[in-house]
Structures are given as structure tokens and as C-alpha cells.
Design a protein around this motif. Structure first.
Motif, PDB file in Angstrom:
ATOM      1  N   SER A  16      18.309 -45.968  17.847  1.00 45.96           N
ATOM      2  CA  SER A  16      19.368 -44.984  17.633  1.00 45.96           C
ATOM      3  C   SER A  16      19.326 -43.887  18.707  1.00 45.96           C
ATOM      4  O   SER A  16      20.358 -43.506  19.264  1.00 45.96           O
ATOM      5  N   THR A  17      18.145 -43.416  19.002  1.00 44.12           N
ATOM      6  CA  THR A  17      17.986 -42.355  20.005  1.00 44.12           C
ATOM      7  C   THR A  17      18.316 -42.884  21.397  1.00 44.12           C
ATOM      8  O   THR A  17      18.928 -42.180  22.208  1.00 44.12           O
ATOM      9  N   SER A  18      17.945 -44.127  21.680  1.00 42.63           N
ATOM     10  CA  SER A  18      18.281 -44.740  22.979  1.00 42.63           C
ATOM     11  C   SER A  18      19.788 -44.850  23.158  1.00 42.63           C
ATOM     12  O   SER A  18      20.315 -44.558  24.235  1.00 42.63           O
ATOM     13  N   ARG A  19      20.481 -45.260  22.081  1.00 41.12           N
ATOM     14  CA  ARG A  19      21.948 -45.351  22.156  1.00 41.12           C
ATOM     15  C   ARG A  19      22.561 -43.974  22.405  1.00 41.12           C
ATOM     16  O   ARG A  19      23.503 -43.843  23.181  1.00 41.12           O
ATOM     17  N   ARG A  20      22.025 -42.948  21.747  1.00 44.30           N
ATOM     18  CA  ARG A  20      22.538 -41.587  21.950  1.00 44.30           C
ATOM     19  C   ARG A  20      22.313 -41.145  23.391  1.00 44.30           C
ATOM     20  O   ARG A  20      23.211 -40.585  24.026  1.00 44.30           O
ATOM     21  N   ALA A  21      21.136 -41.429  23.948  1.00 43.49           N
ATOM     22  CA  ALA A  21      20.843 -41.049  25.336  1.00 43.49           C
ATOM     23  C   ALA A  21      21.777 -41.779  26.305  1.00 43.49           C
ATOM     24  O   ALA A  21      22.303 -41.163  27.244  1.00 43.49           O
ATOM     25  N   LEU A  22      22.008 -43.069  26.076  1.00 44.04           N
ATOM     26  CA  LEU A  22      22.914 -43.821  26.947  1.00 44.04           C
ATOM     27  C   LEU A  22      24.333 -43.274  26.866  1.00 44.04           C
ATOM     28  O   LEU A  22      25.022 -43.167  27.883  1.00 44.04           O
ATOM     29  N   SER A  23      24.765 -42.921  25.685  1.00 45.28           N
ATOM     30  CA  SER A  23      26.102 -42.348  25.514  1.00 45.28           C
ATOM     31  C   SER A  23      26.220 -41.025  26.270  1.00 45.28           C
ATOM     32  O   SER A  23      27.229 -40.769  26.939  1.00 45.28           O
ATOM     33  N   LEU A  24      25.195 -40.200  26.180  1.00 44.89           N
ATOM     34  CA  LEU A  24      25.209 -38.918  26.894  1.00 44.89           C
ATOM     35  C   LEU A  24      25.214 -39.133  28.406  1.00 44.89           C
ATOM     36  O   LEU A  24      25.914 -38.428  29.141  1.00 44.89           O
ATOM     37  N   GLU A  25      24.449 -40.116  28.881  1.00 43.88           N
ATOM     38  CA  GLU A  25      24.447 -40.419  30.318  1.00 43.88           C
ATOM     39  C   GLU A  25      25.842 -40.836  30.778  1.00 43.88           C
ATOM     40  O   GLU A  25      26.306 -40.408  31.835  1.00 43.88           O
ATOM     41  N   ARG A  26      26.509 -41.662  29.965  1.00 41.72           N
ATOM     42  CA  ARG A  26      27.880 -42.092  30.310  1.00 41.72           C
ATOM     43  C   ARG A  26      28.833 -40.898  30.329  1.00 41.72           C
ATOM     44  O   ARG A  26      29.691 -40.794  31.208  1.00 41.72           O
ATOM     45  N   GLN A  27      28.685 -40.010  29.371  1.00 46.00           N
ATOM     46  CA  GLN A  27      29.556 -38.829  29.328  1.00 46.00           C
ATOM     47  C   GLN A  27      29.352 -37.946  30.556  1.00 46.00           C
ATOM     48  O   GLN A  27      30.323 -37.404  31.104  1.00 46.00           O
ATOM     49  N   ILE A  28      28.109 -37.815  30.996  1.00 46.42           N
ATOM     50  CA  ILE A  28      27.826 -37.014  32.196  1.00 46.42           C
ATOM     51  C   ILE A  28      28.449 -37.679  33.417  1.00 46.42           C
ATOM     52  O   ILE A  28      29.054 -37.009  34.259  1.00 46.42           O
ATOM     53  N   GLU A  29      28.338 -39.012  33.512  1.00 49.37           N
ATOM     54  CA  GLU A  29      28.948 -39.739  34.620  1.00 49.37           C
ATOM     55  C   GLU A  29      30.472 -39.595  34.605  1.00 49.37           C
ATOM     56  O   GLU A  29      31.086 -39.381  35.651  1.00 49.37           O
ATOM     57  N   GLU A  30      31.075 -39.706  33.419  1.00 48.85           N
ATOM     58  CA  GLU A  30      32.522 -39.568  33.299  1.00 48.85           C
ATOM     59  C   GLU A  30      32.969 -38.163  33.694  1.00 48.85           C
ATOM     60  O   GLU A  30      34.006 -37.993  34.338  1.00 48.85           O
TER      61      GLU A  30
END
Length: 125
Positions: A16-30
């Protein structure tokens, strides 16, 4: 709790925490992509928050998620070593309810309270 159940609980927490971190990384890239496509000076825009503020907020959340992943990995190491559920400060037992609420915790509630009371200046919220 059995070791297999604890391992599964920590694995679910890690996923769950890994998915949250990946989502945040994508948001930063976007956000970076969005910023590269505009010449708008958002630093002086009275209509809303700046891209820099949004980026800083997302980076702070990402840092928290990464710290949580590190704590979960340390908890998994303690589980394998047979010391999961033992306070790393006083050596006492960590209450089952605390472990269910905070699976990666490494301290009992008394040690956590003591640590918080020494970090927080009196009279400040």
C-alpha cells in the motif's frame, strides 16, 4: 499473532505504501511536465497556489512515504530476527493493539510518549 500473519500484514502495508509513493512520484513528474509547457508566472498569480508550493507539498508527502517504507522494511527485519514486538528502547513488549494500529512501530507506547514529550516544547501545540 502468528509470524505468518504478521509477515502478511507488513507485506500488505508495504504494498500500500509503495503504491502511494509511486503515485506521488507520478504526480511530481506530471507537475514538472505541466510546468514545462507553460510560460505563466505562477509565482505572482493571485488565483491559487503556486506550482512550486504544490511540488514542495508532494515532495514532502513522498519523503514521508519513503520513510514509512524504510520503517516497514526494518519491521520485517525484526520479524525475521525474532525481535518484532519488542521495544527497541526499553526491551519491553509492544502492545498488540499498538502493533495492529502501527505495524512498523519499534517502540512501546511509554517510550513513544517519552520521546514525544522530550521533542515537543511545553506550552506549544
Amino acid at each position: 499473532m502468528g509470524e505468518e500473519r504478521l509477515d502478511a500484514m507488513l507485506a500488505m502495508e508495504r504494498e500500500s505504501t509503495s503504491r502511494r509513493a509511486l503515485s506521488l512520484e507520478r504526480q511530481i513528474e506530471e507537475l514538472a511536465d505541466q510546468q514545462s509547457l507553460t510560460t505563466h508566472d505562477d509565482e505572482h498569480d493571485p488565483e491559487g497556489v503556486t506550482i512550486a508550493y504544490q511540488r514542495a507539498q508532494l515532495q514532502g508527502l513522498l519523503a514521508g512515504a519513503r520513510a514509512e517504507l524504510d520503517a516497514i522494511d526494518r519491521a520485517l527485519e525484526r520479524l525475521r530476527a525474532g525481535t518484532y514486538g519488542t521495544c527497541t528502547r526499553c526491551g519491553g513488549e509492544i502492545a498488540r493493539q499498538r502493533l495492529v494500529a502501527l505495524p512498523a512501530t519499534s517502540t512501546c507506547i511509554d517510550c513513544a510518549r517519552h520521546a514525544m514529550s522530550t521533542r515537543t516544547p511545553r506550552g506549544r501545540w
